[in-house]
Design a protein around this motif. Structure first.
Motif, PDB file in Angstrom:
ATOM      1  N   GLU A  34      -2.708  11.668  -1.306  1.00 11.24           N
ATOM      2  CA  GLU A  34      -3.772  10.842  -0.771  1.00 11.24           C
ATOM      3  C   GLU A  34      -3.210   9.633  -0.357  1.00 11.24           C
ATOM      4  O   GLU A  34      -3.397   8.740   0.422  1.00 11.24           O
ATOM      5  CB  GLU A  34      -5.053  10.758  -1.702  1.00 11.24           C
ATOM      6  CG  GLU A  34      -6.291   9.870  -1.199  1.00 11.24           C
ATOM      7  CD  GLU A  34      -7.463   9.956  -2.095  1.00 11.24           C
ATOM      8  OE1 GLU A  34      -7.830   8.718  -2.321  1.00 11.24           O
ATOM      9  OE2 GLU A  34      -7.791  10.839  -2.714  1.00 11.24           O
ATOM     10  N   GLU A  35      -2.307   9.008  -1.720  1.00 11.21           N
ATOM     11  CA  GLU A  35      -1.929   7.771  -1.332  1.00 11.21           C
ATOM     12  C   GLU A  35      -0.572   7.560  -0.080  1.00 11.21           C
ATOM     13  O   GLU A  35      -0.863   6.865   0.428  1.00 11.21           O
ATOM     14  CB  GLU A  35      -0.969   7.601  -2.693  1.00 11.21           C
ATOM     15  CG  GLU A  35      -0.187   6.315  -2.805  1.00 11.21           C
ATOM     16  CD  GLU A  35       0.750   6.034  -4.059  1.00 11.21           C
ATOM     17  OE1 GLU A  35       0.319   5.222  -5.082  1.00 11.21           O
ATOM     18  OE2 GLU A  35       1.731   6.777  -4.334  1.00 11.21           O
ATOM     19  N   LYS A  36       0.030   8.640   0.033  1.00 11.16           N
ATOM     20  CA  LYS A  36       0.941   8.677   0.754  1.00 11.16           C
ATOM     21  C   LYS A  36       0.298   8.845   2.422  1.00 11.16           C
ATOM     22  O   LYS A  36       0.700   8.110   3.323  1.00 11.16           O
ATOM     23  CB  LYS A  36       1.669  10.258   0.922  1.00 11.16           C
ATOM     24  CG  LYS A  36       2.747  10.538   1.900  1.00 11.16           C
ATOM     25  CD  LYS A  36       3.254  11.890   1.660  1.00 11.16           C
ATOM     26  CE  LYS A  36       4.654  12.266   2.415  1.00 11.16           C
ATOM     27  NZ  LYS A  36       5.119  13.447   2.195  1.00 11.16           N
ATOM     28  N   HIS A  61       3.389   4.654  -0.888  1.00 13.40           N
ATOM     29  CA  HIS A  61       3.463   5.749  -1.700  1.00 13.40           C
ATOM     30  C   HIS A  61       4.731   5.808  -2.721  1.00 13.40           C
ATOM     31  O   HIS A  61       5.548   5.669  -2.158  1.00 13.40           O
ATOM     32  CB  HIS A  61       3.453   6.931  -0.569  1.00 13.40           C
ATOM     33  CG  HIS A  61       3.778   8.306  -1.251  1.00 13.40           C
ATOM     34  ND1 HIS A  61       4.911   8.949  -0.995  1.00 13.40           N
ATOM     35  CD2 HIS A  61       2.952   9.125  -1.959  1.00 13.40           C
ATOM     36  CE1 HIS A  61       4.831  10.173  -1.620  1.00 13.40           C
ATOM     37  NE2 HIS A  61       3.802  10.186  -2.370  1.00 13.40           N
ATOM     38  N   TYR A  80       0.869  -1.174   0.098  1.00 15.03           N
ATOM     39  CA  TYR A  80      -0.120   0.067  -0.026  1.00 15.03           C
ATOM     40  C   TYR A  80       0.795   1.319  -0.066  1.00 15.03           C
ATOM     41  O   TYR A  80       0.358   2.376   0.212  1.00 15.03           O
ATOM     42  CB  TYR A  80      -1.005   0.000   1.254  1.00 15.03           C
ATOM     43  CG  TYR A  80      -1.858  -1.242   1.161  1.00 15.03           C
ATOM     44  CD1 TYR A  80      -3.051  -1.440   0.373  1.00 15.03           C
ATOM     45  CD2 TYR A  80      -1.739  -2.063   2.355  1.00 15.03           C
ATOM     46  CE1 TYR A  80      -3.675  -2.419   0.576  1.00 15.03           C
ATOM     47  CE2 TYR A  80      -2.196  -3.300   2.346  1.00 15.03           C
ATOM     48  CZ  TYR A  80      -3.560  -3.573   1.551  1.00 15.03           C
ATOM     49  OH  TYR A  80      -4.395  -4.445   1.539  1.00 15.03           O
ATOM     50  N   ARG A 140      -2.935   7.533   3.236  1.00 17.32           N
ATOM     51  CA  ARG A 140      -3.409   6.108   3.167  1.00 17.32           C
ATOM     52  C   ARG A 140      -2.239   5.233   3.840  1.00 17.32           C
ATOM     53  O   ARG A 140      -2.820   4.553   4.742  1.00 17.32           O
ATOM     54  CB  ARG A 140      -3.999   5.866   2.151  1.00 17.32           C
ATOM     55  CG  ARG A 140      -4.499   4.481   2.243  1.00 17.32           C
ATOM     56  CD  ARG A 140      -5.353   3.914   0.911  1.00 17.32           C
ATOM     57  NE  ARG A 140      -6.322   2.729   1.076  1.00 17.32           N
ATOM     58  CZ  ARG A 140      -5.696   1.522   0.456  1.00 17.32           C
ATOM     59  NH1 ARG A 140      -4.756   1.639  -0.180  1.00 17.32           N
ATOM     60  NH2 ARG A 140      -6.395   0.472   0.599  1.00 17.32           N
ATOM     61  N   HIS A 181       3.981   7.970  -5.803  1.00 15.50           N
ATOM     62  CA  HIS A 181       3.756   8.877  -6.785  1.00 15.50           C
ATOM     63  C   HIS A 181       3.923  10.335  -6.039  1.00 15.50           C
ATOM     64  O   HIS A 181       3.178  10.588  -5.091  1.00 15.50           O
ATOM     65  CB  HIS A 181       2.358   8.935  -7.553  1.00 15.50           C
ATOM     66  CG  HIS A 181       1.998   7.373  -8.122  1.00 15.50           C
ATOM     67  ND1 HIS A 181       1.506   6.290  -7.361  1.00 15.50           N
ATOM     68  CD2 HIS A 181       2.404   6.841  -9.344  1.00 15.50           C
ATOM     69  CE1 HIS A 181       1.658   5.368  -8.118  1.00 15.50           C
ATOM     70  NE2 HIS A 181       2.197   5.640  -9.358  1.00 15.50           N
ATOM     71  N   ASN A 203       0.943  12.427  -5.275  1.00 14.27           N
ATOM     72  CA  ASN A 203      -0.220  11.828  -4.729  1.00 14.27           C
ATOM     73  C   ASN A 203      -0.320  11.806  -3.143  1.00 14.27           C
ATOM     74  O   ASN A 203       0.192  10.652  -2.519  1.00 14.27           O
ATOM     75  CB  ASN A 203      -0.388  10.472  -5.239  1.00 14.27           C
ATOM     76  CG  ASN A 203      -1.757   9.771  -4.957  1.00 14.27           C
ATOM     77  OD1 ASN A 203      -2.489  10.117  -3.841  1.00 14.27           O
ATOM     78  ND2 ASN A 203      -2.060   8.849  -5.913  1.00 14.27           N
TER      79      ASN A 203
END
Length: 153
Positions: free
Chosen positions: A76-78, A69, A67, A80, A71, A74
């Motif tokens: 949101e990815e980080k 990070h 899961y 999350r 990108h 991004n």
């Protein structure tokens, strides 16, 4: 075979706690077994200083591999990924009281006199497999909860 069983099997075959947890899942995610074992080697024994339990670092690496990070733009990815890591840490602490190796063992493996006690009490064969199993079970549970199409099952 469940991931926790596989992790305990790695541990019982002379791999450390971090290697056992990380490699169990990393190979399912496409990482070569030898590479996974090498990556996780130096995290065992709380990175050799009795700090964060190697089973915990192995688990966090698995969650990062699944899961993480990657990108730059991004956020949101980080965040999350950070939330997933915090969730794991909270669950492990709830189960075991701490993530610190020397606290889990009750002895500091960086001190010669404590290492004598650790070996005398056989803690690497009694206490550590318990941590490996716990970390692997939590990761397995979290992956099942977070499951999205095409991800590790």
């Amino acid at each position: 075979m469940k991931h926790a069983d596989r992790a305990e099997q790695y541990y019982s075959n002379n791999f450390n706690c971090s290697q056992a947890v990380f490699t169990t899942f990393a190979t399912d995610l496409g990482l070569n077994e030898d590479i996974a074992l090498k990556i996780a080697t130096t995290f065992g024994g709380g990175a050799r200083k009795g700090e964060m339990c190697g089973a915990v670092t192995g688990a966090l690496m698995v969650l990062g591999l699944q899961y993480g990070h990657c990108h730059a733009g991004n956020t949101e990815e980080k965040y999350r990924a950070y939330q997933i890591a915090e969730d794991f840490m909270d669950r492990f602490i709830a189960a075991k009281g701490t993530v610190v190796c020397r606290e889990l063992l009750g002895y500091d493996l960086t001190k010669e006199e404590d290492m004598v006690k650790i070996k005398e009490l056989n803690l690497f064969r009694t206490k550590c497999p318990e941590m490996v199993r716990c970390a692997a079970e939590i990761v397995e549970q979290m992956i099942a909860e977070l499951q999205q199409p095409g991800e590790l099952k």
